[in-house]
Enzyme design. Structure first.
Site, mmCIF file in Angstrom:
data_model
loop_
_atom_site.group_PDB
_atom_site.id
_atom_site.type_symbol
_atom_site.label_atom_id
_atom_site.label_comp_id
_atom_site.label_asym_id
_atom_site.label_seq_id
_atom_site.Cartn_x
_atom_site.Cartn_y
_atom_site.Cartn_z
ATOM 1 N N ASP A 86 34.913 40.562 43.223
ATOM 2 C CA ASP A 86 35.680 40.873 42.006
ATOM 3 C C ASP A 86 34.805 40.983 40.759
ATOM 4 O OD1 ASP A 86 35.032 38.213 41.622
ATOM 5 O OD2 ASP A 86 37.047 37.591 41.080
ATOM 6 N N GLU A 87 33.529 41.292 40.946
ATOM 7 C CA GLU A 87 32.643 41.407 39.784
ATOM 8 C C GLU A 87 31.594 42.476 40.022
ATOM 9 O OE1 GLU A 87 29.231 38.745 37.585
ATOM 10 O OE2 GLU A 87 30.904 37.697 38.528
#
Length: 184
Positions: A86-87
């Protein structure tokens, strides 16, 4: 919450197995407000948040969303590094580094995510002179922020932060830093 509308706005913990002895591998912001976070044992999480809803992890779906997010971001700007599921990190070109242009790009990414992936796929974007400071910026306004740390505003803009607000500073590192006499 994107996949299951009935969970929107409710305290949710994602778990790997259905047992109170496991731990949360993710928590909604509504659950975090009660102190539930990644790693919290479910029996403790239920004590902190009596209305907690536990859902089984769907790794395949998360990977699918991860790929869709990267595709969406790359419609606006190249992804230079995938840091986790998620990054991501992106680098601005010389003609994109003004606050106005970089903010416009970031807002177009956020709008694209909402339109093409789902309105409950919130994202926080940090813009800063380097990747570490951009990550710090993303943490300043969660769950759906857009924060710009300009070089000319540094380091003063960081003076109000606690050590734990800095990426990579957990409880153990904070103790070590404070033992060395550094408190802010």
């Amino acid at each position: 919450q994107q996949l299951r509308p009935e969970l929107r706005g409710k305290p949710v913990a994602v778990v790997p197995v259905e047992t109170d002895s496991t731990c949360a591998i993710a928590a909604s912001y509504e659950a975090k407000a009660f102190g539930v976070k990644t790693g919290t044992r479910i029996y403790e999480a239920r004590r902190l948040c009596p209305g907690l809803i536990c859902v089984l992890a769907q790794h395949e779906r998360y990977v699918e969303f991860h790929h869709r997010l990267i595709e969406e971001i790359e419609r606006h700007i190249p992804v230079t590094a995938v840091c986790s599921i998620d990054e991501v990190a992106c680098r601005l070109l010389d003609n994109e580094i003004s606050v106005e242009r970089s903010t416009e790009i970031a807002q177009s990414i956020k709008n694209g995510i909402a339109k093409n992936i789902g309105p409950f796929m919130r994202s926080s974007i940090g813009i800063a002179p380097n990747r570490y400071l951009a990550k710090v910026a993303t943490e300043l306004q969660k769950p759906d922020g857009l924060v710009v740390l300009r070089a000319e505003d540094l380091p003063q803009r960081l003076f109000t932060l606690k050590l734990r607000d800095l990426s990579g500073v957990g409880a153990n590192i904070e103790r070590r830093i404070q033992t060395a006499g550094i408190t802010n």
